[in-house]
Design a protein around this motif. Structure first.
Motif, mmCIF file in Angstrom:
data_model
loop_
_atom_site.group_PDB
_atom_site.id
_atom_site.type_symbol
_atom_site.label_atom_id
_atom_site.label_comp_id
_atom_site.label_asym_id
_atom_site.label_seq_id
_atom_site.Cartn_x
_atom_site.Cartn_y
_atom_site.Cartn_z
ATOM 1 N N PRO A 204 0.824 -1.215 0.000
ATOM 2 C CA PRO A 204 0.000 0.000 0.000
ATOM 3 C C PRO A 204 0.861 1.268 0.000
ATOM 4 N N GLU A 205 0.338 2.304 -0.595
ATOM 5 C CA GLU A 205 1.002 3.610 -0.595
ATOM 6 C C GLU A 205 0.884 4.188 0.816
ATOM 7 N N THR A 206 2.006 4.342 1.529
ATOM 8 C CA THR A 206 1.933 4.736 2.927
ATOM 9 C C THR A 206 2.177 6.225 3.150
ATOM 10 N N SER A 207 2.687 6.917 2.133
ATOM 11 C CA SER A 207 3.097 8.301 2.377
ATOM 12 C C SER A 207 1.914 9.198 2.748
ATOM 13 N N ARG A 208 0.713 8.838 2.273
ATOM 14 C CA ARG A 208 -0.456 9.668 2.584
ATOM 15 C C ARG A 208 -0.843 9.614 4.061
ATOM 16 N N LEU A 209 -0.429 8.495 4.746
ATOM 17 C CA LEU A 209 -0.770 8.340 6.163
ATOM 18 C C LEU A 209 -0.072 9.360 7.041
ATOM 19 N N ILE A 210 1.049 9.863 6.537
ATOM 20 C CA ILE A 210 1.912 10.670 7.398
ATOM 21 C C ILE A 210 1.437 12.114 7.421
ATOM 22 N N PRO A 211 0.974 12.598 8.568
ATOM 23 C CA PRO A 211 0.450 13.961 8.637
ATOM 24 C C PRO A 211 1.541 14.978 8.305
ATOM 25 N N GLU A 212 1.172 16.003 7.588
ATOM 26 C CA GLU A 212 2.191 16.972 7.172
ATOM 27 C C GLU A 212 2.371 18.095 8.167
ATOM 28 N N GLN A 213 1.293 18.379 8.920
ATOM 29 C CA GLN A 213 1.442 19.440 9.900
ATOM 30 C C GLN A 213 1.292 18.871 11.299
ATOM 31 N N SER A 214 1.554 19.697 12.276
ATOM 32 C CA SER A 214 1.538 19.240 13.649
ATOM 33 C C SER A 214 0.872 20.298 14.508
ATOM 34 N N LYS A 215 0.027 19.870 15.462
ATOM 35 C CA LYS A 215 -0.638 20.825 16.334
ATOM 36 C C LYS A 215 0.008 20.908 17.709
ATOM 37 N N THR A 216 0.655 19.787 18.107
ATOM 38 C CA THR A 216 1.352 19.757 19.393
ATOM 39 C C THR A 216 2.685 19.065 19.184
ATOM 40 N N THR A 217 3.774 19.672 19.652
ATOM 41 C CA THR A 217 5.085 19.063 19.489
ATOM 42 C C THR A 217 5.784 19.010 20.836
ATOM 43 N N ILE A 218 6.252 17.820 21.210
ATOM 44 C CA ILE A 218 7.087 17.757 22.407
ATOM 45 C C ILE A 218 8.435 17.156 22.044
ATOM 46 N N GLN A 219 9.406 17.544 22.853
ATOM 47 C CA GLN A 219 10.755 17.040 22.686
ATOM 48 C C GLN A 219 11.097 16.438 24.042
ATOM 49 N N VAL A 220 11.572 15.195 24.081
ATOM 50 C CA VAL A 220 11.686 14.518 25.370
ATOM 51 C C VAL A 220 12.841 13.519 25.366
ATOM 52 N N ASN A 221 13.409 13.294 26.556
ATOM 53 C CA ASN A 221 14.454 12.297 26.708
ATOM 54 C C ASN A 221 13.859 10.904 26.450
#
Lengths: 378, 378
Positions: free
Chosen positions: A250-267
């Protein structure tokens, strides 16, 4: 047929080849191991319906003699007993001799085994892959591509194509992608591939798991070539052949959201341990769900609730937090798999709301992507 | 109820007590672990139909504080989750708190578990054994008595008494004997036992295996006491209680041949490895038989034959050989078990003909005896 061999060399090769030998097979001779003796060295072969493995022991290499007193020939030995025999022989030097009645004599020290062999002529011929159309890469990179994706293949036979990893080569970019439709793992690297046209094949996850076990973690080169229904991995002394799955991935690239509403950076390790603890109370449920809730001051709460047993909550302080507040539930197993696969100290997680897939990536590295679908809990 | 405890101490005790807890039990509360909190320390208890284990953690010992902030009380926790929780807590310090609704809160670092407890009043009381009638011995000696005999108990329930080890105390001589009627293992030691009358009890082999796992290999003392239907092993911080099997243990001394027609003395490891190799070709047969044949010049041949697979022979030179020539067949498994149990470099084997039981003993040590019945092969 006759030869004298150093036991350590033989043990290593036998162990590799055994990975392709199954005691349950429709073709009885495939429960055996083929031994082919030439003046230049010994080749051991094992095979099942998915994979075939050939391991080569050169008679002499780097001035060290591995095999001596060679009389050419070939035989098939019952694989059920052979590995234990080799492992437990008393001396370093082992003598093989096969007579015209296919009786095999193995001698080491004062121990002598007389085994019934089978005619090597009856062993199926492995397909000879044409290897002009091939590319090369370091073994350690191939191993990490496998490890970072193969765990995400489907274990259900309802969509057989998803039990494989999609291996794509496109303009020198090699990518591995696996998904069971609830999560997706992918990794991309640049390879030297001047002599090969672009390709997209699906390799059974099981084959890649076995390949990963056999390959040592070195920077030496593996050569990869593909035909219509087989893929071949060749290192200095090893040939690993796997079937390719039929069908379109299956074509999987469409599943990947292009924008983000919440971003965290974590250990990574901190998050991993916290989720591991939160998952403890719901062991038997297959999709052991944990909840992530953003709080004030860069704090994220991980919690899980199992009405009969109890509840667990833990707060962690994230490195950075941007965007909307969020409450999201997901499979702790998928999250743990993904965090283990990224193999870095810090990760960035991009959410697009409680109902949309979210993405885990190493900080500052777009080549690895882990995607997880959330679980609805209300 | 309330306390703060050092995690390492707790992990060790929980692991010991878990050995007595089974998820399959007719009494639901026994799937839990009892925690009893006193000012002087914490006692953990686990129990099943065969054994009960109590592990004690003193609040303070050798100037080291293990438990603090103690408010007395007791609770039963579901044992299925508790060990993993303790093992994975983030910090060395762990805080327990139980409210009036039997809700248990476990805190460590920022992790908080809220678990449903059960009323400790509902947990069965362990029998209090009177320990005046007891004797003592070093733990390491007890462990070797167990290891050298327990493997020979019967695994068949047809004669339940043979699933246990016969423990006898007679005039300060302590003996352990086990037999499955095809082989026998026994070991004797001298103990200080002034305050206890002679005894003979049969302890389930499973209980002794668990006891051996829990006890550390030290020279510290274990106190042993017996009542009609229970035996108690007590070390500094551990109480291990096992039921005793009903019935009379068979008189085994008559089985042991008094004379010998053939005696060999041989290096234990050499014989062990040779028999191990000879047993390789007949893996699936339960009584994997090997044959021992005496030859000239202190040579003994070990061989085995499996018509479908092949044949193995190996000669070993023995240290000494006395008496009649001999051909004898026996279970390789029994022989390997016996040779591993004697734990010495050289053994003496006394045969009394091909059809009579034979005896394996360490050279110059009558306190250990391994007896094996041969197998008829013609």
């Amino acid at each position: 047929m006759k030869f004298i061999i150093q036991r350590n060399q033989l043990i290593a090769s036998v162990q590799d080849v055994m990975k392709a030998i199954s005691s349950r097979t429709a073709i009885p001779i495939l429960t055996g191991m083929k031994i082919e003796v030439k003046q230049h060295g010994i080749t051991l072969t094992g095979s099942n319906s998915d994979i075939s493995i050939e391991s080569y022991i050169p008679a002499e290499e780097d001035g060290i003699v591995n095999v001596e007193n060679i009389e050419e020939g070939s035989i098939v030995l019952q694989a059920k007993y052979f590995p234990d025999i080799v492992k437990k022989l008393p001396e370093q030097t082992v003598e093989f001799e096969v007579d015209e009645n296919l009786k095999v004599t193995i001698r080491s020290g004062k121990a002598e085994f007389n085994l019934n062999g089978q005619d090597a002529e009856e062993y199926p011929h492995l397909p000879k892959l044409q290897t002009d159309d091939s590319f090369e890469m370091p073994i350690d990179i191939l191993k990490s591509l496998i490890k970072q994706t193969v765990f995400a293949v489907s274990t259900m036979e309802t969509r057989p194509i998803l039990t494989g990893v999609n291996v794509k080569l496109n303009n020198g970019q090699l990518s591995f992608t696996a998904t069971d439709s609830h999560r997706l793992a992918s990794r991309e690297v640049t390879v030297k591939a001047d002599n090969i046209s672009d390709l997209s094949v699906v390799i059974p996850g099981k084959s890649l798991n076995e390949l990963n076990k056999i390959l040592d973690d070195t920077e030496e080169t593996v050569e990869i070539s593909v035909t219509n229904n087989q893929i071949l991995f060749r290192t200095k002394h090893l040939i690993f052949l796997s079937r390719i799955l039929d069908g379109n991935y299956p074509e999987t690239s469409r599943l990947i959201p292009e924008q983000s509403k919440t971003t965290i950076q974590v250990n990574t390790k901190e998050l991993l341990n916290t989720i591991d603890r939160a998952s403890l109370l719901a062991k038997e449920e297959h999709n052991n769900v944990v909840r992530l809730t953003t709080m004030d001051n860069n704090v994220v709460e991980i919690s899980s609730n199992s009405p009969e047993v109890g509840r667990v909550t833990e707060e962690i302080t994230v490195q950075s937090f941007e965007g909307e507040e969020l409450k999201i539930s997901f499979s702790s197993k998928y999250m743990l798999d993904a965090l283990k696969a990224v193999e870095v100290d810090e990760v960035k997680i991009n959410f697009t709301g409680a109902m949309r897939p979210f993405i885990i990536r190493p900080l500052n590295d777009e080549s690895i992507l882990q995607l997880i679908l959330p679980v609805r809990t209300y």
